[in-house]
Write a protein that holds these residues in place. Structure first.
Motif, mmCIF file in Angstrom:
data_model
loop_
_atom_site.group_PDB
_atom_site.id
_atom_site.type_symbol
_atom_site.label_atom_id
_atom_site.label_comp_id
_atom_site.label_asym_id
_atom_site.label_seq_id
_atom_site.Cartn_x
_atom_site.Cartn_y
_atom_site.Cartn_z
ATOM 1 N N TYR A 206 -3.453 1.148 125.001
ATOM 2 C CA TYR A 206 -1.956 1.839 124.521
ATOM 3 C C TYR A 206 -1.139 1.517 125.855
ATOM 4 C CZ TYR A 206 -4.335 4.517 121.078
ATOM 5 O OH TYR A 206 -5.263 4.712 119.751
ATOM 6 N N ASP A 207 -1.121 0.273 126.128
ATOM 7 C CA ASP A 207 -0.133 -0.086 127.155
ATOM 8 C C ASP A 207 -0.275 0.561 128.410
ATOM 9 O OD1 ASP A 207 1.390 -1.364 125.064
ATOM 10 O OD2 ASP A 207 2.431 0.443 124.588
ATOM 11 N N GLU A 208 -1.550 1.177 128.670
ATOM 12 C CA GLU A 208 -1.722 1.893 129.940
ATOM 13 C C GLU A 208 -2.881 1.336 130.727
ATOM 14 O OE1 GLU A 208 0.420 3.978 130.912
ATOM 15 O OE2 GLU A 208 1.453 4.492 129.256
ATOM 16 N N PRO A 209 -3.107 1.361 131.858
ATOM 17 C CA PRO A 209 -4.413 0.872 132.594
ATOM 18 C C PRO A 209 -5.653 1.756 131.816
ATOM 19 C CG PRO A 209 -2.702 1.370 134.096
ATOM 20 C CD PRO A 209 -2.174 2.033 132.707
ATOM 21 N N LEU A 210 -6.784 0.816 131.871
ATOM 22 C CA LEU A 210 -7.900 1.444 131.151
ATOM 23 C C LEU A 210 -8.433 2.620 131.774
ATOM 24 C CD1 LEU A 210 -9.667 0.332 128.665
ATOM 25 C CD2 LEU A 210 -11.174 -0.870 130.671
ATOM 26 N N PRO A 211 -8.744 3.652 130.986
ATOM 27 C CA PRO A 211 -9.071 4.851 131.605
ATOM 28 C C PRO A 211 -10.506 4.765 132.167
ATOM 29 C CG PRO A 211 -8.015 5.311 129.386
ATOM 30 C CD PRO A 211 -8.317 4.108 129.636
ATOM 31 N N ASN A 212 -11.134 5.499 133.023
ATOM 32 C CA ASN A 212 -12.556 5.442 133.456
ATOM 33 C C ASN A 212 -13.595 5.524 132.535
ATOM 34 O OD1 ASN A 212 -11.453 4.874 136.059
ATOM 35 N ND2 ASN A 212 -12.449 6.559 136.913
ATOM 36 N N GLN A 213 -13.278 6.408 131.460
ATOM 37 C CA GLN A 213 -13.990 6.746 130.346
ATOM 38 C C GLN A 213 -14.203 5.769 129.260
ATOM 39 O OE1 GLN A 213 -11.657 8.649 131.188
ATOM 40 N NE2 GLN A 213 -10.593 9.605 129.495
ATOM 41 N N ASN A 214 -13.432 4.892 129.472
ATOM 42 C CA ASN A 214 -13.143 3.643 128.345
ATOM 43 C C ASN A 214 -13.690 2.327 128.883
ATOM 44 O OD1 ASN A 214 -10.883 5.500 127.367
ATOM 45 N ND2 ASN A 214 -11.853 4.631 125.688
ATOM 46 N N GLY A 215 -14.341 2.405 130.249
ATOM 47 C CA GLY A 215 -14.988 1.266 130.946
ATOM 48 C C GLY A 215 -14.037 0.760 131.901
#
Length: 313
Positions: A206-215
């Motif tokens: 989603y145009d954002e840095p990868l969240p921790n919970q998504n890897g």
């Protein structure tokens, strides 16, 4: 491949007002992430995640809501409940980050993530994502082709497989204190699967840095395979001549094959794979039929010519 479209971006298929509202709501969190990246020398992944090129490989299907994608996860390193990763993954330190690349390569080494990314072309790719548990999402990933990273490592001629390994850090990933799993999590692909242009190394969504919970900060995405093949928080990549171990295959080979291609004709021993529930569609919504190779058959079916996919599942 009629559902793929060139030059498609998340904001192109989302009403502009909704897209801007989402970005405003996330501005505070994104600002924190970007500030942390700048301070720690990892600004490149964060900034590039919002300036990625568009890809011809994207599906035209509407993406799943951002809130669902970041709150409904399997990441047993942080717990076995779907909401556990979102609740606990903030404990994971992702800066600095490096990936050890070795095995049958001519350029082995421990590569800092920013050094990897400076040589990569990032794209936004909207992929269908199908879990072996018979639920599905559509996710706008940002990342680069795994084939480009393998080329950087310069594989040797006898390399036939690519093995992956997740971070092992039980002091931050409390689920790893559970001895019922053979930690760290490992996965693998055949070389032609790894080199296929659909196979993505994701650094954002989603145009954002990868969240921790998504890897975060680096995960694999293989859209024609069940989701557990798309290993998260990768710290090691090894090219081998023999088939590497894969965690769920090690735990129960009868239920989880090495290939784990999405196949509606081969049921899991405990449930059908002929249909799936779309996350965000509501508890009483009708299930959707599952397509062979998750709908990517035109692009990948040729990889398995001559194979019995009911036996090589």
């Amino acid at each position: 491949m009629g559902r793929f479209k060139t030059a498609l971006k998340y904001s192109d298929i989302t009403p502009k007002a909704d897209f801007l509202n989402r970005r405003q709501l996330m501005a505070g969190a994104a600002g924190v992430s970007l500030a942390g990246g700048l301070a720690g020398g990892l600004a490149t992944p964060a900034v590039a995640a919002m300036n990625a090129a568009k890809s011809k490989w994207s599906t035209t299907q509407e993406p799943t809501a951002y809130e669902d994608v970041i709150s409904y996860n399997n990441f047993y390193e942080f717990g076995t409940g779907k909401g556990d990763p979102a609740q606990h993954a903030h404990a994971l330190t992702t800066d600095p980050w490096s990936v050890e690349i070795g095995g049958l390569v001519n350029n082995p080494g421990n590569y800092a993530l920013e050094d990897i990314l400076k040589d990569m072309t990032l794209e936004e790719r909207i992929y269908r994502f199908r879990c072996v548990e018979a639920w599905a999402m559509v996710v706008p990933w940002v990342g680069f082709q795994l084939s480009d990273l393998i080329a950087k490592a310069d594989p040797q001629g006898n390399a036939k497989y690519v093995a992956f390994e997740t971070l092992m850090r039980p002091e931050e990933m409390h689920g790893q204190k559970n001895g019922s799993f053979p930690w760290p999590y490992v996965e693998g692909l055949r070389m032609d699967e790894a080199m296929h242009p659909l196979t993505l190394m994701a650094t954002g969504l989603y145009d954002e840095p990868l969240p921790n919970q998504n890897g975060a900060p680096l995960r694999l995405v293989v859209p024609w395979k069940y989701g557990f093949k798309s290993i998260k928080s990768i710290v090691k990549i090894t090219l081998t001549e023999t088939e590497p171990p894969a965690t769920w295959n090690l735990i129960n080979a009868r239920e989880y094959g090495f290939y784990s291609n999405v196949n509606p004709n081969v049921s899991h021993p405990r449930w059908s794979q002929a249909s799936h529930r779309v996350i965000g569609s509501g508890l009483f919504a009708s299930k959707e039929p599952t397509e062979m190779f998750n709908g990517y058959g035109d692009a990948v079916a040729g990889l398995y010519d001559g194979m019995d996919l009911s036996k090589n599942f």
